[in-house]
Design an enzyme around this catalytic site. Structure first.
Site, PDB file in Angstrom:
ATOM      1  N   GLU A 252      -9.877  89.667 -15.318  1.00  0.00           N
ATOM      2  CA  GLU A 252     -10.284  90.375 -16.548  1.00  0.00           C
ATOM      3  C   GLU A 252     -10.630  89.306 -17.566  1.00  0.00           C
ATOM      4  O   GLU A 252      -9.737  88.663 -18.125  1.00  0.00           O
ATOM      5  CB  GLU A 252      -9.137  91.256 -17.053  1.00  0.00           C
ATOM      6  CG  GLU A 252      -8.741  92.376 -16.118  1.00  0.00           C
ATOM      7  CD  GLU A 252      -9.798  93.465 -15.990  1.00  0.00           C
ATOM      8  OE1 GLU A 252     -10.767  93.464 -16.774  1.00  0.00           O
ATOM      9  OE2 GLU A 252      -9.656  94.306 -15.097  1.00  0.00           O
ATOM     10  N   CYS A 286     -10.950  91.169 -26.315  1.00  0.00           N
ATOM     11  CA  CYS A 286     -12.023  90.961 -25.329  1.00  0.00           C
ATOM     12  C   CYS A 286     -13.114  92.003 -25.505  1.00  0.00           C
ATOM     13  O   CYS A 286     -14.279  91.745 -25.235  1.00  0.00           O
ATOM     14  CB  CYS A 286     -11.450  91.030 -23.923  1.00  0.00           C
ATOM     15  SG  CYS A 286     -10.485  92.524 -23.663  1.00  0.00           S
TER      16      CYS A 286
HETATM   17  P1  NAD Z   1      -6.807  81.412 -21.110  1.00  0.00           P
HETATM   18  O1  NAD Z   1      -7.742  81.556 -19.959  1.00  0.00           O
HETATM   19  O2  NAD Z   1      -6.745  80.130 -21.817  1.00  0.00           O
HETATM   20  O3  NAD Z   1      -5.304  81.705 -20.629  1.00  0.00           O
HETATM   21  C1  NAD Z   1      -4.964  82.914 -19.959  1.00  0.00           C
HETATM   22  C2  NAD Z   1      -3.748  82.674 -19.088  1.00  0.00           C
HETATM   23  O4  NAD Z   1      -4.108  81.776 -18.031  1.00  0.00           O
HETATM   24  C3  NAD Z   1      -2.571  82.019 -19.823  1.00  0.00           C
HETATM   25  O5  NAD Z   1      -1.370  82.597 -19.370  1.00  0.00           O
HETATM   26  C4  NAD Z   1      -2.680  80.560 -19.383  1.00  0.00           C
HETATM   27  O6  NAD Z   1      -1.458  79.891 -19.428  1.00  0.00           O
HETATM   28  C5  NAD Z   1      -3.162  80.725 -17.940  1.00  0.00           C
HETATM   29  N1  NAD Z   1      -3.810  79.545 -17.354  1.00  0.00           N
HETATM   30  C6  NAD Z   1      -4.414  78.504 -17.992  1.00  0.00           C
HETATM   31  N2  NAD Z   1      -4.834  77.586 -17.091  1.00  0.00           N
HETATM   32  C7  NAD Z   1      -4.508  78.054 -15.860  1.00  0.00           C
HETATM   33  C8  NAD Z   1      -4.682  77.560 -14.534  1.00  0.00           C
HETATM   34  N3  NAD Z   1      -5.276  76.395 -14.285  1.00  0.00           N
HETATM   35  N4  NAD Z   1      -4.242  78.315 -13.502  1.00  0.00           N
HETATM   36  C9  NAD Z   1      -3.640  79.509 -13.726  1.00  0.00           C
HETATM   37  N5  NAD Z   1      -3.431  80.025 -14.958  1.00  0.00           N
HETATM   38  C10 NAD Z   1      -3.858  79.313 -16.019  1.00  0.00           C
HETATM   39  O7  NAD Z   1      -7.142  82.620 -22.093  1.00  0.00           O
HETATM   40  P2  NAD Z   1      -6.457  82.970 -23.487  1.00  0.00           P
HETATM   41  O8  NAD Z   1      -6.915  82.012 -24.516  1.00  0.00           O
HETATM   42  O9  NAD Z   1      -5.005  83.172 -23.296  1.00  0.00           O
HETATM   43  O10 NAD Z   1      -7.081  84.425 -23.770  1.00  0.00           O
HETATM   44  C11 NAD Z   1      -8.322  84.617 -24.361  1.00  0.00           C
HETATM   45  C12 NAD Z   1      -9.348  85.029 -23.338  1.00  0.00           C
HETATM   46  O11 NAD Z   1      -8.871  86.146 -22.594  1.00  0.00           O
HETATM   47  C13 NAD Z   1     -10.655  85.477 -23.955  1.00  0.00           C
HETATM   48  O12 NAD Z   1     -11.722  84.941 -23.236  1.00  0.00           O
HETATM   49  C14 NAD Z   1     -10.609  86.997 -23.797  1.00  0.00           C
HETATM   50  O13 NAD Z   1     -11.860  87.614 -23.782  1.00  0.00           O
HETATM   51  C15 NAD Z   1      -9.895  87.134 -22.510  1.00  0.00           C
HETATM   52  N6  NAD Z   1      -9.310  88.479 -22.408  1.00  0.00           N
HETATM   53  C16 NAD Z   1      -9.843  89.370 -21.517  1.00  0.00           C
HETATM   54  C17 NAD Z   1      -9.335  90.670 -21.441  1.00  0.00           C
HETATM   55  C18 NAD Z   1      -9.885  91.692 -20.485  1.00  0.00           C
HETATM   56  O14 NAD Z   1      -9.227  92.704 -20.278  1.00  0.00           O
HETATM   57  N7  NAD Z   1     -11.056  91.489 -19.926  1.00  0.00           N
HETATM   58  C19 NAD Z   1      -8.286  91.033 -22.271  1.00  0.00           C
HETATM   59  C20 NAD Z   1      -7.778  90.085 -23.167  1.00  0.00           C
HETATM   60  C21 NAD Z   1      -8.285  88.812 -23.223  1.00  0.00           C
END
Ligand code: NAD
Length: 480
Positions: A252, A286
């Site tokens: 997502e 998002c």
């Molecule tokens: P992010 O990708 O930085 O982090 C998301 C999660 O992934 C965190 O728990 C982080 O610790 C983990 N992560 C980071 N590196 C990783 C790796 N190498 N392997 C596995 N996990 C890892 O995103 P964010 O800043 O927390 O959130 C913002 C983003 O999320 C925006 O792009 C937003 O659009 C998206 N988002 C999407 C939805 C949806 O339903 N489509 C909902 C909310 C947020």
């Protein structure tokens, strides 16, 4: 509305593994910072690979029995989870406001949706046929195994509940890796899970960094599925790294959602509705409708309407029920939003409201000015890239066809919206939008409707039957 004791620093040192609070093997300590004033309000000991492997081991052992439970047994667990989260809605809301800076009205909605996710999964599971037979063939839907659930910070409680509800409904056991920016919220969620007294090992939580705990989940051969909410960059990485162990993935990801305001729209309703969609969760959503497509013939009128309506989009203390826009979650996110506002000005967009810097009276904390740009072209950086803050781009179109073309001319396809007084026309336009969800005449939700993206907005769907199916594998037994 309660607030956490301002002078008391909370320390989190344990994960939740095999039905118990287990002291962290990982020793790295991270500060938890309050976005309204940049003060340290807590400290968390982050988990490491060892903590993660312990949690995966517990989930694997538990799967041997939980994977064979009946629908009825799982329905009972979903009901209990619903009760446990519902009992803590006030507390979960308070901590979301404090730790993340979410405005209280929206934070409560998010937490309530989290609680509802268990009821919605219960309904979907009841209606989902798990066995189908024809001739000498029997097809059953089997849980995929151990699932790693990785969440973003902007609606932590909702993502945990949503993913957990679908996984439990399917008969999967889980290891949850919440965003490290949500540790206080996660701690409270663990207390909810603990109150349910689930069979040991079904649900484990490890608090830690993505590149440590998340990466171990993605790499570990005992994890069969990753359900991820976060950025495109990390989603790509999970897909690539997960391929080595043939992970099933639900991703997502981000969005740059269009709101198409058609030329017959009633502006007194359409403009507030468009702004509400743009500034959802202080723009850190998002689904935020950050590209507003408007008919050129009504552009001046719409710009004036936006200027007037922006007066009610007040920035302030997120705990105050009158506040519409709270702070950004972190200094990094504040700077990211500033850099895009600067970019928009450099690219020649016209500032209708907001602009660079802190709003007046908010020099501490990560507050930004809700900003509206007009005279935006769809190929400008501010219209192409996800900003994840309260920045709206107004893009003018000549015809309905052009509006649809601009709406679809994006690498993303998560969410969209159409505003019109002519429902038939709005439906016709909606049916041509390449996005996972399109809402007509205002933000609305249905927990049985699929959620997820076309194109770079992700892979797979959550919510309702679609969400449960993402944790299932069909198995066919054929008799000769
Ligand atoms: P992010 O990708 O930085 O982090 C998301 C999660 O992934 C965190 O728990 C982080 O610790 C983990 N992560 C980071 N590196 C990783 C790796 N190498 N392997 C596995 N996990 C890892 O995103 P964010 O800043 O927390 O959130 C913002 C983003 O999320 C925006 O792009 C937003 O659009 C998206 N988002 C999407 C939805 C949806 O339903 N489509 C909902 C909310 C947020």
């Amino acid at each position: 509305m309660k607030t956490l004791q301002r002078d008391k620093i909370k320390t989190i040192t344990a994960h939740y593994i095999d039905g118990a609070f287990v002291e962290s093997h990982g020793q790295e300590v991270m500060d938890i910072i309050r976005p309204t004033d940049g003060q340290v309000i807590g400290r968390v000991k982050l988990g490491d690979e060892e903590d993660t492997r312990r949690a995966i081991g517990a989930a694997k052992r538990a799967f041997a029995t939980f994977g064979r439970t009946t629908k009825e047994e799982r329905l009972k667990i979903l009901r209990k989870l619903h009760q446990a989260v519902s009992a803590r809605i006030d507390d979960l809301t308070t901590v979301m406001v404090e730790e993340y800076g979410g405005v209280v009205q929206f934070a409560r909605l998010i937490v309530e949706s989290g609680a509802t996710a268990f009821l919605a999964a219960e309904k979907a599971l009841e209606e989902l046929p798990m066995t189908q037979r024809w001739g000498k063939t029997t097809v059953t839907l089997e849980p995929v195994g151990v699932a790693g659930l990785i969440t973003a910070w902007n609606a932590n409680a909702l993502f945990i509940c949503l993913k957990l509800a679908s996984a439990v409904a399917a008969g999967c056991t889980v290891v949850i890796k919440p965003s490290e920016l949500s540790s206080l919220q996660t701690q409270m969620m663990i207390e909810c899970l603990n109150a349910v007294e689930l069979p040991k090992g079904i649900c484990n939580v490890v608090i830690g960094r993505g590149d440590v705990v998340g990466a171990e989940l993605v790499r570990n051969p005992d994890v069969n599925k990753i359900s991820f909410t976060g950025s495109v960059a990390v989603g790509e990485r999970i897909m690539r790294d997960g391929a080595a162990t043939m992970k099933r993935v639900t991703l997502e990801l981000g969005g740059k959602s269009p709101t198409i305001l058609l030329d017959d729209a009633a502006l007194d309703q359409a403009i507030p509705s468009a702004l509400q969609m743009a500034f959802l969760n202080s723009g850190q959503a998002c689904a935020a409708g950050t590209r507003l497509l408007v008919p050129k013939s009504r552009l001046d009128e719409i710009k004036r309407g936006i200027s007037d309506a922006m007066r009610s989009f007040t920035v302030g203390d997120p705990a105050d029920a009158k506040t519409v826009i709270g702070p950004m979650v972190s200094q990094k996110q504040y700077e990211r939003v500033q850099s895009y506002i600067r970019k928009g000005i450099e690219e020649g967009a016209e500032v209708v409201a907001g602009g660079e810097g802190h709003p007046e009276g908010f020099d501490v904390g990560y507050f930004v000015k809700p900003t509206v740009f007009a005279n935006v072209k769809n190929d400008m950086t501010i219209a192409e890239e996800e900003i994840f803050g309260p920045v709206l781009c107004v893009i003018a179109y000549d015809s309905e066809d052009e509006a649809i073309r601009i709406a679809n001319d994006s690498k993303y396809g998560l969410h969209a919206s159409v505003l019109s007084t002519d429902l038939q026309r709005a439906r016709r336009v909606a049916s041509q939008i390449r996005a996972g969800r399109v809402v007509i005449n205002g933000m609305t939700d249905d927990p049985q409707a699929p959620w997820g993206g076309f194109k770079y907005s992700g892979v797979g769907r959550e919510y309702g039957r679609y969400g449960i199916e993402a944790f299932l594998e069909p198995r066919a037994i054929l008799e000769a």
